[in-house]
Design an enzyme around this catalytic site. Structure first.
Site, PDB file in Angstrom:
ATOM      1  N   SER A 145       0.697  -1.248  -0.146  1.00  0.00           N
ATOM      2  CA  SER A 145      -0.083  -0.057   0.012  1.00  0.00           C
ATOM      3  C   SER A 145       1.023   1.304  -0.018  1.00  0.00           C
ATOM      4  O   SER A 145       0.390   2.187  -0.606  1.00  0.00           O
ATOM      5  CB  SER A 145      -0.844   0.166   1.229  1.00  0.00           C
ATOM      6  OG  SER A 145      -2.011  -1.210   1.089  1.00  0.00           O
ATOM      7  N   HIS A 209       0.709   5.034   4.048  1.00  0.00           N
ATOM      8  CA  HIS A 209      -0.092   5.597   3.068  1.00  0.00           C
ATOM      9  C   HIS A 209       0.216   7.039   2.674  1.00  0.00           C
ATOM     10  O   HIS A 209       0.244   7.360   1.636  1.00  0.00           O
ATOM     11  CB  HIS A 209      -1.720   5.481   3.220  1.00  0.00           C
ATOM     12  CG  HIS A 209      -2.107   4.096   3.523  1.00  0.00           C
ATOM     13  ND1 HIS A 209      -3.538   3.745   3.909  1.00  0.00           N
ATOM     14  CD2 HIS A 209      -1.448   2.854   3.363  1.00  0.00           C
ATOM     15  CE1 HIS A 209      -3.652   2.520   3.993  1.00  0.00           C
ATOM     16  NE2 HIS A 209      -2.420   1.748   3.737  1.00  0.00           N
TER      17      HIS A 209
END
Length: 261
Positions: A145, A209
């Site tokens: 991610s 992220h």
């Protein structure tokens, strides 16, 4: 939130090879299938034995912040190896969906070699940033991610007018189309809020992220700024691809996780 491309821009991109994006997806899927998290490899046993094997596997190949900053030589490689390890089917499929959707156009814009280095470098730094902020943690961190968030950041700069169809829970999942410059910053804001509320322990590494997204956006700005990038810079890219691109609904990005169950 996003599935695949339609329209003129989508057909143009699908007709162009994106070997790096496809290779990354294939490699992540292969590693997952032969690992203990898939449940297909009987070598790892079942029940408690399987759970123990999963924990050991994530600890070996994932990032353990406490070990990373203790000078363990092997630990220096884990921010790279962790990019190819996922903790569950949802974790894997969500990440690969977003890599396929956003990676294709981004790879086409950057080129194969540059996109490869960009993906690996930003992914490494995103996990390293998370580890630095949680230097005492003994939880393992796995997933792509951070790298995929960097692709989102670069995509936002390169194709800000690309239309994204979003399913919003608070509007009863009514599909609404917005440009990328609305949807992706909104997603980043949600990550920011969630990162501030995240508790110590297993869960979602929202900070990874955010670091990845910021790195991707910054890199695209520095690399493809007006008068610097090839093909006329991002303005031309946005006018060409961004205006016609459309995206269909799908689930939100799979989160980066510490020992995803």
């Amino acid at each position: 939130m996003i599935a695949n491309w339609n329209g003129t821009a989508g057909r143009a991109v699908r007709n162009r090879p994106a070997p790096v994006t496809y290779a990354l997806i294939a490699l992540c899927c292969l590693i997952f299938m032969i690992g203990p998290a898939s449940g297909f490899n009987q070598v790892y046993g079942s029940g408690d034995e399987l759970l123990a094997a999963q924990r050991a596997y994530f600890r070996r190949w994932g990032v353990v912040p406490g070990e990373l900053f203790e000078g363990v030589p092997r630990a220096a490689l884990t921010p790279a190896t962790a990019l190819f390890v996922h903790g569950s089917w949802v974790h894997l499929l969500g990440n690969m969906l977003f890599l396929y959707v956003f990676g294709t156009m981004t790879e086409d814009r950057m080129g194969r070699v540059e996109f490869t280095l960009f993906y690996l470098g930003c992914g490494y730094l995103a996990l390293l940033g998370y580890a630095a902020a949680n230097a005492e943690s003994s939880q393992s961190l796995v997933g792509a991610s951070g790298a995929i968030s960097a692709v989102l950041g670069a995509f936002l700069y390169l194709f800000p007018r690309a239309r994204v169809t979003s399913l919003l829970p608070f509007l009863f999942f009514l599909p609404l189309r917005f440009p990328a410059w609305v949807v992706l910053p909104f997603w980043a804001a949600l990550q920011w809020v969630a990162a501030g509320r995240a508790a110590q322990g297993p869960g979602v590494a929202y900070l990874a992220h955010l670091v990845g997204f910021g790195l991707g956006l910054l890199y695209a700005w520095a690399r493809f700024g007006i008068g610097r990038g090839p093909k006329g810079g991002p303005g031309r890219a946005a006018a060409g691809f961004g205006r016609a691109a459309r995206v269909k609904p799908a689930p939100a990005p799979a989160p980066e996780g510490e020992n995803q169950p």
